[in-house]
Design an enzyme around this catalytic site. Sequence first.
Site, PDB file in Angstrom:
ATOM      1  N   ASN A 230      -8.525   7.242  25.815  1.00 51.94           N
ATOM      2  CA  ASN A 230      -8.984   8.258  24.852  1.00 51.94           C
ATOM      3  C   ASN A 230      -7.874   8.660  23.878  1.00 51.94           C
ATOM      4  O   ASN A 230      -6.989   7.872  23.567  1.00 51.94           O
ATOM      5  CB  ASN A 230      -9.540   9.478  25.593  1.00 51.94           C
ATOM      6  CG  ASN A 230     -10.651   9.090  26.541  1.00 51.94           C
ATOM      7  OD1 ASN A 230     -11.430   8.205  26.245  1.00 51.94           O
ATOM      8  ND2 ASN A 230     -10.714   9.732  27.686  1.00 51.94           N
ATOM      9  N   PHE A 231      -7.922   9.920  23.448  1.00 53.57           N
ATOM     10  CA  PHE A 231      -7.003  10.365  22.389  1.00 53.57           C
ATOM     11  C   PHE A 231      -5.942  11.354  22.870  1.00 53.57           C
ATOM     12  O   PHE A 231      -4.979  11.639  22.164  1.00 53.57           O
ATOM     13  CB  PHE A 231      -7.806  11.059  21.272  1.00 53.57           C
ATOM     14  CG  PHE A 231      -8.839  10.184  20.650  1.00 53.57           C
ATOM     15  CD1 PHE A 231      -8.482   9.193  19.747  1.00 53.57           C
ATOM     16  CD2 PHE A 231     -10.182  10.312  20.985  1.00 53.57           C
ATOM     17  CE1 PHE A 231      -9.430   8.363  19.184  1.00 53.57           C
ATOM     18  CE2 PHE A 231     -11.143   9.488  20.426  1.00 53.57           C
ATOM     19  CZ  PHE A 231     -10.768   8.508  19.521  1.00 53.57           C
ATOM     20  N   GLY A 232      -6.167  11.934  24.054  1.00 55.34           N
ATOM     21  CA  GLY A 232      -5.377  13.097  24.449  1.00 55.34           C
ATOM     22  C   GLY A 232      -3.876  12.864  24.568  1.00 55.34           C
ATOM     23  O   GLY A 232      -3.085  13.707  24.138  1.00 55.34           O
ATOM     24  N   ASP A 233      -3.488  11.727  25.139  1.00 57.99           N
ATOM     25  CA  ASP A 233      -2.045  11.501  25.331  1.00 57.99           C
ATOM     26  C   ASP A 233      -1.342  11.462  23.974  1.00 57.99           C
ATOM     27  O   ASP A 233      -0.328  12.139  23.754  1.00 57.99           O
ATOM     28  CB  ASP A 233      -1.813  10.174  26.079  1.00 57.99           C
ATOM     29  CG  ASP A 233      -2.720  10.048  27.284  1.00 57.99           C
ATOM     30  OD1 ASP A 233      -2.443  10.689  28.299  1.00 57.99           O
ATOM     31  OD2 ASP A 233      -3.739   9.325  27.190  1.00 57.99           O
TER      32      ASP A 233
ATOM     33  N   GLN B  30      -6.513  14.639  12.916  1.00 56.01           N
ATOM     34  CA  GLN B  30      -6.166  15.752  13.816  1.00 56.01           C
ATOM     35  C   GLN B  30      -5.837  17.030  13.035  1.00 56.01           C
ATOM     36  O   GLN B  30      -6.159  18.138  13.473  1.00 56.01           O
ATOM     37  CB  GLN B  30      -4.976  15.356  14.690  1.00 56.01           C
ATOM     38  CG  GLN B  30      -4.736  16.321  15.851  1.00 56.01           C
ATOM     39  CD  GLN B  30      -3.491  15.954  16.656  1.00 56.01           C
ATOM     40  OE1 GLN B  30      -2.547  15.368  16.142  1.00 56.01           O
ATOM     41  NE2 GLN B  30      -3.497  16.304  17.937  1.00 56.01           N
TER      42      GLN B  30
ATOM     43  N   ARG C 255     -13.070  18.825  25.494  1.00 58.27           N
ATOM     44  CA  ARG C 255     -12.731  18.042  26.675  1.00 58.27           C
ATOM     45  C   ARG C 255     -11.216  17.903  26.777  1.00 58.27           C
ATOM     46  O   ARG C 255     -10.469  18.483  25.984  1.00 58.27           O
ATOM     47  CB  ARG C 255     -13.408  16.674  26.565  1.00 58.27           C
ATOM     48  CG  ARG C 255     -12.803  15.776  25.504  1.00 58.27           C
ATOM     49  CD  ARG C 255     -13.593  14.499  25.307  1.00 58.27           C
ATOM     50  NE  ARG C 255     -12.743  13.451  24.750  1.00 58.27           N
ATOM     51  CZ  ARG C 255     -13.196  12.291  24.311  1.00 58.27           C
ATOM     52  NH1 ARG C 255     -14.485  12.015  24.364  1.00 58.27           N
ATOM     53  NH2 ARG C 255     -12.355  11.385  23.840  1.00 58.27           N
ATOM     54  N   GLY C 256     -10.769  17.084  27.745  1.00 57.83           N
ATOM     55  CA  GLY C 256      -9.365  16.677  27.818  1.00 57.83           C
ATOM     56  C   GLY C 256      -8.400  17.832  27.810  1.00 57.83           C
ATOM     57  O   GLY C 256      -8.505  18.761  28.623  1.00 57.83           O
ATOM     58  N   GLU C 257      -7.487  17.791  26.863  1.00 53.97           N
ATOM     59  CA  GLU C 257      -6.404  18.773  26.867  1.00 53.97           C
ATOM     60  C   GLU C 257      -6.210  19.418  25.497  1.00 53.97           C
ATOM     61  O   GLU C 257      -6.224  20.634  25.353  1.00 53.97           O
ATOM     62  CB  GLU C 257      -5.124  18.055  27.309  1.00 53.97           C
ATOM     63  CG  GLU C 257      -3.991  18.984  27.495  1.00 53.97           C
ATOM     64  CD  GLU C 257      -2.917  18.442  28.414  1.00 53.97           C
ATOM     65  OE1 GLU C 257      -1.756  18.544  28.053  1.00 53.97           O
ATOM     66  OE2 GLU C 257      -3.227  17.918  29.513  1.00 53.97           O
ATOM     67  N   ASP C 258      -6.065  18.572  24.477  1.00 55.65           N
ATOM     68  CA  ASP C 258      -5.723  19.147  23.171  1.00 55.65           C
ATOM     69  C   ASP C 258      -6.924  19.854  22.527  1.00 55.65           C
ATOM     70  O   ASP C 258      -6.791  20.966  22.021  1.00 55.65           O
ATOM     71  CB  ASP C 258      -5.173  18.054  22.240  1.00 55.65           C
ATOM     72  CG  ASP C 258      -4.526  18.664  21.009  1.00 55.65           C
ATOM     73  OD1 ASP C 258      -3.575  19.451  21.175  1.00 55.65           O
ATOM     74  OD2 ASP C 258      -4.983  18.393  19.895  1.00 55.65           O
ATOM     75  N   SER C 259      -8.101  19.232  22.553  1.00 51.29           N
ATOM     76  CA  SER C 259      -9.268  19.899  21.946  1.00 51.29           C
ATOM     77  C   SER C 259      -9.612  21.168  22.729  1.00 51.29           C
ATOM     78  O   SER C 259     -10.102  22.152  22.158  1.00 51.29           O
ATOM     79  CB  SER C 259     -10.476  18.957  21.888  1.00 51.29           C
ATOM     80  OG  SER C 259     -10.846  18.522  23.167  1.00 51.29           O
TER      81      SER C 259
END
Length: 364
Positions: free
Chosen positions: A18-21, A233, A249-253
Amino acid sequence: MMDFQVSSIWIFCRVIDNFGDAAVARRLAKILHQEHMAHVVLFIDDLKVLSHLDPQINVNLPAQVVGGLRIVHWSYINNLINHLPKPDCVIETFACELPDSVKNIIQQNNALWLNFEYLTAEKWAEEQHLLPSLQANGVNKRFYFMGFSHNSGGLLREKYITNDFSGRFPLLSQFSGRLAIYIFAYRSPIWHTWFTCWKNMNLKANVSIAGGQIFLPYQKAPLLFQKSQFVPQDEFDDLIAQFDVLVVRGEDSFVRAQYAGKPFFWHIYPQENQAHLSKLHAFWDKVYKYFPADLINAHRLLSDELNSFHKLDENIRQQCWQVLLQNFEQWQTAMLAWRKFLLTLPSATQEIVNCLSKHQNVKF
Ligand code: TRH
């Protein structure tokens, strides 16, 4: 502290999925560069993912400078590191193992070495924040745990996130008279269940679906579904600010939804043995302190269903949504109060700079 000048920081990132990392690493790099005047090099193994977040990235260039950040592809590390200014601080995101060549440079340069960990509200993370762990090269690597309290490493936060933001964006619902829901979440059977529930409730809503994991369903009037195109972003905050209810979801969003001050649900990244559930509950238990009692139960039941903890009976599910929507203003107020609390915490980048200043003055 005022005179302390940050000079060179190297950040390392391996993209798992995905995109989070990449998203967390890029945001961290950008704030350190723009707000703390650091020379930042971001070493990353997936330029394609990064280019979704920043379309100025050229996926064919192993080394480039974009927006003042030096971006280097992981496979190019050993070609370049001896030509770059040596780092005062090296941050490995999410325990990505560093090459020996970089470990040697950390040792020779007495750089501060941080392992920037996954975000969690759990108590153990606060306890481990900044603890040293002695490495084979004789250097201490310290855990860095972001979090939601003064004992944690804070959250990534730009200076433009301030208390003075109300009314910056007109809500889509103010134009359409319909609830505007934004969903950026993971693939799951819950979506069919929730869309059916909303339809059965006769909910007049525009539902925007982002991120490619959830298929756009057939229209189910009075619901109106549309696909939300992926934005860079830097435009993500403005995008989500236009909606009434978010699922992130995830972390940043997840963190950006909190800064948006919106009613939201968190589709947490699933882990083995349901380990994500204690993480989910630790977070919401903190936020529920700001919720009126009537809303806590409804929100918790739906949040647990979203995250596969249990399955609700259709009537209960509808009742929960009704409670939240009939008390929408209180829900909104609770999230604004939580946002206000977050702004009392130091930002993660300021904390990192403070650690670095301490590291260079006193060995701690
Ligand atoms: O993409 P994510 O699910 O990422 C992750 C990874 O799966 C990772 O392995 C896992 O450990 C971590 O979650 C917890 O979710 P996240 O963190 O929210 O990252 C998405 C980023 O994409 C975020 O910065 C917002 C951004 N984004 C845009 O910039 N534009 C868009 O249109 C959308 C939908 C997202």
